[in-house]
Structure formats: structure tokens, C-alpha cells
Design a protein around this motif. Structure first.
Motif, short mmCIF file in Angstrom:
data_model
loop_
_atom_site.label_atom_id
_atom_site.label_comp_id
_atom_site.label_asym_id
_atom_site.label_seq_id
_atom_site.Cartn_x
_atom_site.Cartn_y
_atom_site.Cartn_z
N ILE A 11 0.84 -1.21 0.00
CA ILE A 11 0.00 0.00 0.00
C ILE A 11 0.87 1.25 0.00
O ILE A 11 0.58 2.24 -0.69
CB ILE A 11 -0.96 -0.01 1.20
CG1 ILE A 11 -1.97 -1.15 1.06
CG2 ILE A 11 -1.68 1.32 1.34
CD1 ILE A 11 -2.87 -1.33 2.26
N ALA A 12 1.97 1.22 0.75
CA ALA A 12 2.88 2.37 0.80
C ALA A 12 3.46 2.68 -0.57
O ALA A 12 3.66 3.85 -0.92
CB ALA A 12 4.00 2.11 1.80
N LYS A 13 3.72 1.65 -1.35
CA LYS A 13 4.33 1.83 -2.66
C LYS A 13 3.31 2.12 -3.77
O LYS A 13 3.69 2.35 -4.91
CB LYS A 13 5.16 0.60 -3.02
CG LYS A 13 6.47 0.51 -2.26
CD LYS A 13 7.25 -0.73 -2.68
CE LYS A 13 8.70 -0.65 -2.22
NZ LYS A 13 8.86 -0.49 -0.78
N SER A 14 2.02 2.09 -3.42
CA SER A 14 0.99 2.35 -4.43
C SER A 14 0.09 3.50 -3.98
O SER A 14 0.31 4.66 -4.37
CB SER A 14 0.17 1.08 -4.69
OG SER A 14 -0.37 0.56 -3.47
N VAL A 15 -0.88 3.22 -3.14
CA VAL A 15 -1.86 4.23 -2.72
C VAL A 15 -1.19 5.43 -2.06
O VAL A 15 -1.52 6.59 -2.34
CB VAL A 15 -2.91 3.61 -1.77
CG1 VAL A 15 -3.90 4.66 -1.31
CG2 VAL A 15 -3.64 2.46 -2.46
N ARG A 157 -11.02 -0.33 -1.73
CA ARG A 157 -10.34 -1.58 -1.37
C ARG A 157 -11.13 -2.36 -0.32
O ARG A 157 -10.97 -3.57 -0.21
CB ARG A 157 -8.93 -1.28 -0.83
CG ARG A 157 -7.92 -0.93 -1.90
CD ARG A 157 -6.61 -0.46 -1.29
NE ARG A 157 -5.57 -0.37 -2.31
CZ ARG A 157 -4.59 -1.26 -2.47
NH1 ARG A 157 -4.52 -2.32 -1.67
NH2 ARG A 157 -3.69 -1.11 -3.41
N ASN A 158 -11.96 -1.65 0.46
CA ASN A 158 -12.75 -2.28 1.52
C ASN A 158 -14.22 -2.41 1.15
O ASN A 158 -15.09 -2.33 2.02
CB ASN A 158 -12.60 -1.48 2.82
CG ASN A 158 -11.21 -1.58 3.41
OD1 ASN A 158 -10.66 -2.66 3.57
ND2 ASN A 158 -10.61 -0.44 3.70
N GLN A 159 -14.48 -2.59 -0.14
CA GLN A 159 -15.85 -2.79 -0.64
C GLN A 159 -16.80 -1.66 -0.21
O GLN A 159 -17.94 -1.92 0.19
CB GLN A 159 -16.41 -4.14 -0.17
CG GLN A 159 -15.75 -5.36 -0.81
CD GLN A 159 -14.40 -5.70 -0.20
OE1 GLN A 159 -14.27 -5.75 1.01
NE2 GLN A 159 -13.42 -5.93 -1.05
#
Length: 224
Positions: A11-15, A157-159
Motif C-alpha cells: 500500500i505504501a508503494k501504491s496508494v 479496497r474495503n468494498q
């Protein structure tokens, strides 16, 4: 609370990737420290420290209690060409294995919300801070627009559930600010500023006077 290191790193490297360069700029702006040593507390995979190292001449020391996070951080050091300019230090925030007055700048993003004993953490941070040193510790997303973008991405990501947004509002809200101020007071630290607004987030900027005297530590400064 145990964090899944690999998932956090992804997540750190994307979002969260756009966040770190902006916060690195804010650290430079609000502390003015660009050389010497920097301790990144609760560094995770080292994303913020690496972003700051790319913009300064600082030596980065990445500190985390998770050996798995430090392994990921070592990879971040290699990916950013920081060999010789960075090191790893395992440990707990309540007892930092460094000498008194040894670090020029102390940073941390997000880790503070997991610290069980804020006064003890603040005492240790202030102890290892060098005379003239400063901190930039708290939470933020670089800008209000980026914060909202990340909130939406995490909800997707959490629907569609907004647990991340709820946690974000709690962590950056007035009650957390009160907790920070109370913890600093209990730690008998007076030379600090609280930075808080929608753009920057919520940060503690401690300052250890270059020359210790009663007058330099007697005034508590806060900003909204």
C-alpha cells in the motif's frame, strides 16, 4: 496491534506513494534541518525517510520494533541508493538505544497512534534529540486533496466501507491533539509547537534549545 508488513509495504508503494515527497517537503519547511542525522521512528518500510534522504544530506536511521519491517526497509535503502547514508535500529519507542543528544532531526508518520505510553515515548524522543534539534512527528497526507483521494481508494479496497476514513478523522481530530498536548505536559516538555490544519494534518514539532536555560524552555507555543 500487529501490522502485516508485506501488505503495508504494498500500500505504501501504491496508494500512499505520492504522500511521502510532500511530507518530506513539509519537514524541511518546518524544521529547516537538511544535514546531520535523522531518526525515523516506526519507519515501516522506510518510505518517508527515503523521500527525505533524497531531498537532503541527512543520514537516516530507520527505527522499528518489527524485524520484518526493517528487512523491507533495507530493501528500500538499496532501491534508493542510500548505502552509506542509512542504518537500521530495532527497538521499542519507550527505550531508544541511542545516546543522549545524538540526533538532529526525529521524524515519524503514523506510528504515534500506536504508542501505548505517550509521555514515556516523548521523554525518550527528547532525550536523544540533540541541542538545536527538532521533531516532526504525527500524521498527515501531504494535502487535503490527496487525503481525500486516499480515503476514497481505501474505501474502494474495503468494498465501500469507510473504516479508514473514520480512523483518519479520529487520528487527526481534536481529541488526538489533546492527547498529544497532555502527553507532552506529563513528559515535562515545554518547547513544542502543534501544527494542525486540513492541509498539513497533525504534527508535533519539538525543539531542544541549543543553549539550555530556564527562559528558553519556559514558553509553550502552539499553532492551529
Amino acid at each position: 496491534m500487529k501490522i502485516n508488513a508485506r501488505q503495508y509495504d504494498a500500500i505504501a508503494k501504491s496508494v500512499f506513494a505520492p504522500v511521502y515527497p510532500l511530507i518530506a517537503d513539509q519537514i524541511i519547511e518546518h524544521t529547516g534541518i537538511t544535514s546531520g542525522s535523522c531518526l525515523d521512528l516506526g519507519c515501516g518500510p522506510g518510505s518517508l525517510g527515503a523521500a527525505l534522504a533524497r531531498k537532503t544530506d541527512l543520514y537516516l536511521l530507520f527505527f522499528d520494533q518489527s524485524e520484518e519491517m526493517l528487512e523491507l526497509c533495507e530493501r528500500t535503502i538499496d532501491e534508493n541508493g542510500l548505502r552509506g547514508r542509512a542504518g537500521l535500529l530495532p527497538g521499542d519507542i519507550g527505550s531508544i538505544a541511542l545516546p543522549d543528544g545524538s540526533v538532529d532531526l526525529i521524524i515519524s508518520r503514523g506510528s504515534i497512534f500506536f504508542w501505548d505510553d505517550l509521555p514515556q515515548a516523548f521523554r525518550e524522543i527528547y532525550r536523544v534529540l540533540a541541542p538545536g534539534g527538532k521533531t516532526f512527528i504525527g500524521g498527515g497526507f501531504g494535502s487535503a486533496a490527496l487525503k481525500e483521494s486516499i480515503r476514497r481508494q481505501m474505501a474502494d479496497r474495503n468494498q465501500g466501507k469507510d473504516q479508514f476514513g473514520q480512523k483518519m478523522r479520529t487520528n487527526l481530530g481534536p481529541e488526538m491533539r489533546r492527547r498529544f498536548e497532555e502527553g507532552l505536559q506529563q513528559a515535562a516538555i515545554n518547547s513544542f509547537t502543534i501544527l494542525q490544519d486540513e492541509e498539513i494534518g497533525l504534527w508535533i514539532r519539538m525543539h531542544k534549545p541549543a543553549v539550555s536555560n530556564n527562559s528558553s524552555c519556559s514558553t509553550q507555543r502552539r499553532e492551529k
